[in-house]
Each structure stands twice: as C-alpha cells, then as structure tokens.
Design an enzyme around this catalytic site. Sequence first.
Site, PDB file in Angstrom:
ATOM      1  N   THR A 273      -7.185  -8.661   8.318  1.00  0.00           N
ATOM      2  CA  THR A 273      -5.941  -9.184   8.872  1.00  0.00           C
ATOM      3  C   THR A 273      -4.750  -8.576   8.148  1.00  0.00           C
ATOM      4  O   THR A 273      -4.833  -8.224   6.974  1.00  0.00           O
ATOM      5  CB  THR A 273      -5.872 -10.712   8.731  1.00  0.00           C
ATOM      6  N   GLU A 274      -3.632  -8.479   8.865  1.00  0.00           N
ATOM      7  CA  GLU A 274      -2.378  -8.013   8.254  1.00  0.00           C
ATOM      8  C   GLU A 274      -1.244  -8.893   8.770  1.00  0.00           C
ATOM      9  O   GLU A 274      -0.879  -8.837   9.946  1.00  0.00           O
ATOM     10  CB  GLU A 274      -2.106  -6.549   8.592  1.00  0.00           C
ATOM     11  N   VAL A 275      -0.717  -9.737   7.895  1.00  0.00           N
ATOM     12  CA  VAL A 275       0.405 -10.614   8.204  1.00  0.00           C
ATOM     13  C   VAL A 275       1.677  -9.984   7.638  1.00  0.00           C
ATOM     14  O   VAL A 275       1.628  -9.301   6.609  1.00  0.00           O
ATOM     15  CB  VAL A 275       0.164 -12.011   7.585  1.00  0.00           C
TER      16      VAL A 275
END
Length: 304
Positions: A273-275
């Site tokens: 994931t990349e927030v």
Amino acid sequence: MTSRKAYEIGTPGKPWGSEEKAEWLAQQTVKRSYFDDVVDKIDTLEQDFDVERYGTLPYQANTYPLYLVKSRDWDASKPVVLVTGGVHGYETSGVHGALRFLETKALDYARVANVIVAPCISPWGYETINRWNPLAIDPNRSFVENSPARECRFLLEYMKSLEGKLLVHIDLHETTDTDNSEFRPALAAREGTVNTNWNIPDGFYLVADADRNEPGFQQAIIESVEKVTHIAEPDEDGKLIGVALAQHGVINYAAKNLGLCMGLTNARYVTTTEVYPDSEKATPEQCIQAQVAAITGGLDEVLA
C-alpha cells in the site's frame, strides 16, 4: 521529473564511504518513542493474541525488541495472512494501520485464517523518522538472502519456520513529500548518482508484484480504500512515481529482484500500500483507516 541540488553530505558523483555514512548518522535524532507508541500498544493485545519477540536490534542508545502478533489458536490447516508495517519507519500510517487492524479487525479474520502481523519492522527508523537504518541501508531493498539489514534477516529467518501455507501478504507503506525533499536526494548522494525526483501522487495507490499481480485482488483493495480516501490519479505521462499504471490505482514492481518486503514470501496474493499523508484532502486518521481498509478489502476478496 525535476532535478534537485546536491545533497549536503558527500562529493557529487562519488559514492559514500564510512566517513560520509558516519556523518549522516550523526545528524539523526530521536523524535518519537517506539516504546510508547508501538510496544505499549502491543502489550495491550496480549489478552487476545500471542506476541512473539523475533529479534533484537542493538542500535545507538537504544536496544529495540522486534515483535510479531499472531492468532492465538494457530491451525496449520488454515491459510496464513501476513501484514507488515514500518519497513520504512518514517511511514507512520503503516505502523499505526497495522496496530489498528489488530485492535479492531484481526480477530474476525482469525476465525478462518492464521493472522500474523509485524507492526514495526524498523523501530530505529520509526523513532528518527527515517527511511534507512543506522547503517544507511534501506530495509525495503534488503529482503534478500544474507541481507545486510538485520531488520530483514530476523523476519526472513522467522518466516522460514512458520507453519502453514502463506496465502496473503500486505505490506503497509506511505509516499510522502519527504521522498523528494530528503530521501531520494540522500539516496543519489549515497550512490554517487544524479538525483531525479518523481511527482508525488496525491492519494492512495498500490504497488503489486509484477510476477503475482492478481488484478482482482488489487481492485478489491482499491474499491475498499475508495470508501475512506481518494485514489491517486496518474501524472501527465500516465504514470505513478515514474511507473506506468497497470490498472486503476496500481503499478507493478519486480518485488523479489528489488529485495522488497512484499517479495519475502511466495504468497499468491501480495501488495504494497502507498498512502499520501501530506495531502490536503486526507487527515492522519484517514490515512490509518485507509491502511485498515486495504487489509480488509484484500482479505474479504481472498477469504470470502
């Protein structure tokens, strides 16, 4: 992409040696507490989960214990679900998203799967808000045999002994403005190369394994996160962080070749994931919730 001025440590075009790495390390300071923010929360989970210490990192003034939180009634006949956070210690919602999942959702999935969570793989990086470890090594490029990073070696060794078939691995990360202002310039200086920055995507996206991309799994995560926060749009070249889109909100990397954490196992379903915590359209709480939504969205798709 835009180039930036030379980094303050080292000589342009010349890779760092021990002197430059020591100079870099001397500039790092503790800014928050792994023990207060992470270990204390792990302690409260012991009433519902098994907590295992899988390694110890003796760094500078602190010695950091490394913890895994596991389903209490482990059943080798059930599939195994792995969640990792804090591979890059500065990526805050990855750590707290993993903890929030344990606090609110993990017991639901433990009925049908073995759940194992490593909330903070790089505690020194967490405390100093850093991408690297004290040896100027990026743990998320070091999940390889005979890894130079102890953070990675401990987890790699533990996973070899794990009973049961690993089905899912979700690795929680962030892409921040400091990737361009600090960490990519530092990387170029360390390697003696010319720095070029990418456009930081405004929103959530996924990095899938090019060899195990499972589009339906990635899509389910994106759809789950969309209920919490916005998905990053590609730049004018149709890319995210310099890589062409594979599908909406998803790019592919060669996980094992690059030594990425999501490549540490042979699980069928993997993603990173990349927030984007620096977005004007997202709060720190939304970033944590997005990490939890990513986990639950992926697990609901696979375990349904």
